[in-house]
Design an enzyme around this catalytic site. Sequence first.
Site, PDB file in Angstrom:
ATOM      1  N   LYS A 124      65.623  -0.783  11.281  1.00 30.12           N
ATOM      2  CA  LYS A 124      64.462  -0.187  10.592  1.00 30.12           C
ATOM      3  C   LYS A 124      64.761   1.229  10.114  1.00 30.12           C
ATOM      4  CE  LYS A 124      62.741  -4.021  11.830  1.00 30.12           C
ATOM      5  NZ  LYS A 124      62.744  -5.133  10.897  1.00 30.12           N
ATOM      6  N   ILE A 139      50.237   7.390  10.336  1.00 24.60           N
ATOM      7  CA  ILE A 139      49.212   7.137   9.314  1.00 24.60           C
ATOM      8  C   ILE A 139      47.973   6.613  10.031  1.00 24.60           C
ATOM      9  CG2 ILE A 139      48.654   5.847   7.207  1.00 24.60           C
ATOM     10  CD1 ILE A 139      50.999   7.750   6.824  1.00 24.60           C
ATOM     11  N   HIS A 143      47.566  -3.051   6.381  1.00 26.77           N
ATOM     12  CA  HIS A 143      48.880  -3.695   6.273  1.00 26.77           C
ATOM     13  C   HIS A 143      48.844  -4.553   5.011  1.00 26.77           C
ATOM     14  CE1 HIS A 143      52.245  -6.314   8.120  1.00 26.77           C
ATOM     15  NE2 HIS A 143      52.008  -6.762   6.903  1.00 26.77           N
ATOM     16  N   GLU A 181      56.873  -5.099   3.461  1.00 26.75           N
ATOM     17  CA  GLU A 181      55.631  -4.642   4.106  1.00 26.75           C
ATOM     18  C   GLU A 181      55.387  -3.166   3.835  1.00 26.75           C
ATOM     19  OE1 GLU A 181      55.719  -7.383   8.163  1.00 26.75           O
ATOM     20  OE2 GLU A 181      55.835  -5.221   8.316  1.00 26.75           O
ATOM     21  N   ARG A 203      62.600 -13.564   5.607  1.00 22.86           N
ATOM     22  CA  ARG A 203      62.329 -14.985   5.882  1.00 22.86           C
ATOM     23  C   ARG A 203      61.048 -15.374   5.157  1.00 22.86           C
ATOM     24  NH1 ARG A 203      60.056 -12.002  10.119  1.00 22.86           N
ATOM     25  NH2 ARG A 203      57.791 -12.269  10.103  1.00 22.86           N
ATOM     26  N   VAL A 229      54.574 -16.986   8.087  1.00 19.80           N
ATOM     27  CA  VAL A 229      53.476 -17.876   8.457  1.00 19.80           C
ATOM     28  C   VAL A 229      52.433 -17.917   7.335  1.00 19.80           C
ATOM     29  CG1 VAL A 229      51.570 -18.238  10.086  1.00 19.80           C
ATOM     30  CG2 VAL A 229      53.790 -17.430  10.931  1.00 19.80           C
TER      31      VAL A 229
HETATM   32  C1  MV4 Z   1      52.945   2.695  11.581  1.00 19.20           C
HETATM   33  C2  MV4 Z   1      51.561   2.897  11.775  1.00 19.20           C
HETATM   34  C3  MV4 Z   1      51.046   4.141  11.460  1.00 19.20           C
HETATM   35  N1  MV4 Z   1      51.865   5.116  10.990  1.00 19.20           N
HETATM   36  N2  MV4 Z   1      53.712   3.684  11.099  1.00 19.20           N
HETATM   37  C4  MV4 Z   1      53.111  -1.624  13.645  1.00 19.20           C
HETATM   38  C5  MV4 Z   1      54.270  -2.583  13.758  1.00 19.20           C
HETATM   39  C6  MV4 Z   1      55.367  -2.039  12.916  1.00 19.20           C
HETATM   40  N3  MV4 Z   1      55.762  -3.023  11.963  1.00 19.20           N
HETATM   41  C7  MV4 Z   1      54.840  -0.798  12.285  1.00 19.20           C
HETATM   42  N4  MV4 Z   1      53.491  -0.602  12.736  1.00 19.20           N
HETATM   43  C8  MV4 Z   1      52.789   0.519  12.420  1.00 19.20           C
HETATM   44  N5  MV4 Z   1      53.520   1.526  11.869  1.00 19.20           N
HETATM   45  C9  MV4 Z   1      53.168   4.867  10.840  1.00 19.20           C
HETATM   46  N6  MV4 Z   1      53.960   5.854  10.410  1.00 19.20           N
HETATM   47  C10 MV4 Z   1      50.788   1.855  12.279  1.00 19.20           C
HETATM   48  C11 MV4 Z   1      51.401   0.666  12.617  1.00 19.20           C
HETATM   49  C12 MV4 Z   1      50.523  -0.336  13.164  1.00 19.20           C
HETATM   50  C13 MV4 Z   1      50.230  -1.507  12.470  1.00 19.20           C
HETATM   51  C14 MV4 Z   1      50.819  -1.795  11.255  1.00 19.20           C
HETATM   52  C15 MV4 Z   1      50.531  -2.964  10.602  1.00 19.20           C
HETATM   53  C16 MV4 Z   1      49.634  -3.851  11.152  1.00 19.20           C
HETATM   54  C17 MV4 Z   1      49.048  -3.596  12.356  1.00 19.20           C
HETATM   55  C18 MV4 Z   1      49.341  -2.442  13.038  1.00 19.20           C
HETATM   56  C19 MV4 Z   1      48.721  -2.181  14.263  1.00 19.20           C
HETATM   57  C20 MV4 Z   1      49.024  -1.032  14.929  1.00 19.20           C
HETATM   58  C21 MV4 Z   1      49.911  -0.111  14.392  1.00 19.20           C
END
Ligand code: MV4
Length: 456
Positions: free
Chosen positions: A118, A205, A210, A277, A294, A297
Site C-alpha cells: 500500500k 479523513i 468509500h 478505491e 481482482r 463481490v
Molecule cells: C482511511 C480513512 C480515513 N483517512 N484513510 C479502511 C480500510 C483501508 N482500506 C483504508 N481505510 C480507511 N482509510 C485515511 N487517511 C478511513 C478508512 C476507513 C474506511 C474506508 C473505507 C470504508 C470503510 C472504512 C471504515 C473505517 C475506516
Amino acid sequence: MALFDKILIANRGEVAVRIVRACRDLGVLSLVVYSDIDRNTLAVQLADEAVCIGPAQSAQSYLNFANLIGAATSRGAQAIHPGYGFLAENAAFVRAVKENDLVWIGPEPEAIEMMGDKSVARETMMRIGVPTVPGSDGPIKSADEASRFASEVGYPVLIKASAGGGGRGMREVHAPQEMQAAFDAARAEATAAFGNGEVYLEKLILRPRHVEIQVLADTHGNSVHLCERDCSIQRRHQKLLEEAPSPALSSDLRERMGKAALAAVREVGYTNAGTVEFLLDENGDFYFMEMNTRVQVEHPVTEQITSTDIICEQIRIAAGAPISFIANKSLDIPAVPKGHAIEFRINAEDPAKNFWPSPGTITELRLPGGPGVRVDTHLYTGYTVPPTYDSLVAKLVVWGETRDVAINRAKRALDEFVIGGIHTTIGFHRALLEIPAFVSGDVQTDFLERYPISCV
Ligand code: MV4
C-alpha cells in the site's frame, strides 16, 4: 473467435456459480474444484466437470497450489479463474500458474505485487498526479518520526500497515500523547496479520465515503472505466450493501475520478478487471486509497447499470481478445450510468447476536423475482451451509430507473425473500431501508455506528 476450451474455477459458493454461468454463455467448458465438504454445492452440480482437490480446510484445498494446478493440467483446462478471496491476489500463485503454461484470468503478478504494497502504491499514485491523502514519504520507522510528521500536517492522523488492507494494522491518533501506544499497536497488529510490521502515516479523513471505480483493461492497450460503486455502508470493514452510481457523484466528479483510475491502470500496465478505491471527503475531494487486483463481490451493481458482463470480459481479455464493447463499435462505452442498482449481501449470520455465523441446512427457500431483481446465490433447499468458509450465501441486486425506484424494489424483494433453517441478514437490510439518512443517500463509512439497527 475461440477463447478457451475449458476453464478451471478456483473458488466456491456464489462466485463459482457466477463463473460457471459466464463460461456457459461464452461456450467454454467449466471445471469446478471442490473440497470434501463442498461436494454437494450448486457450482459442482452446474459445472461441466468437477474434481475434488482436498479436505475442507482451505489451506489444503482452495489454497493448495499443487492440487489446483494438477487438476487443471490433468483435466485439460487452459485457464484458471480465481474469483475473489482465496488466491485471487496471490502473485506467487499466478507465477506458478504461468510456469505450468496455464492462463491466469487476472492481472500480471507484477501489478498484483505493486498494488499489494500500500505504501508503494501510494507513492506511485503521487508520482503520476493521482490525488492521495497527505501522508508520509514512504514507511515510518519510529513513533518520534510519526510525531514529527503529525505536528507538520496536524492531528488527527492514521497509522496504516504497508501490507495492509481491510483495516488491519490501522490506528487513529488524535493527540501527540497517543502516538507511542498507537504506533506500537499498529506495528504489532501488522506483524501478526501480515508478517510485516512496516507502517506509514496519513492525515485522517473524517467521515469519508468509500467510492471505487471499476476498470477494465485489455492486452491491446484499451482501458475503460465502468463508473463507480459507493460502498460506504460497512461494518468492521465488511461491506454490507453497495450501490451504483454513488449518490455523492456529479458527472463531472465521475469523469475526474474515472480519469484518475485509468491513469493508475496505465501506469502499472494493468490488464483485466480491477477496482481503484478512493476516499471521498465532505468537500467532494477524492484521494486514492488502494487498488483491488481482482473481480469484487459487488461487481453485479456495475453490470446492472452498464449492461456489461464483467466476468465474460475478464475471460475474453485473458484470451487476448479486446474489450467487447470496444471491438463492437455499435455498443456504447458505458462511462455513463443507466439507472441505479443496489446490492444487499445476505450472510449466514445472526444480526441479533452481533452477526455471529449461522451455518446449517436450508429448510425453505423462496427467492424474490420480477422486474429489476437479480439474485446471485448457491443456495438450494436441503443444502447445508458449512461453518468453514465465508458466510456470504446470496446477493440480492435490485435495479430501477432511479434510486427511489430501486429502494422500493429492494423492499419488495426483501419482503419476498425467505431463507429457512439459518439466520441471515435479510431483516437487517429491510430495517436499513427505513432509515431516512439512507433513503436520502447521506451515507459515510461511520453510518452503522451513527444509526445502529436493533434487530430483527
Ligand atoms: C482511511 C480513512 C480515513 N483517512 N484513510 C479502511 C480500510 C483501508 N482500506 C483504508 N481505510 C480507511 N482509510 C485515511 N487517511 C478511513 C478508512 C476507513 C474506511 C474506508 C473505507 C470504508 C470503510 C472504512 C471504515 C473505517 C475506516
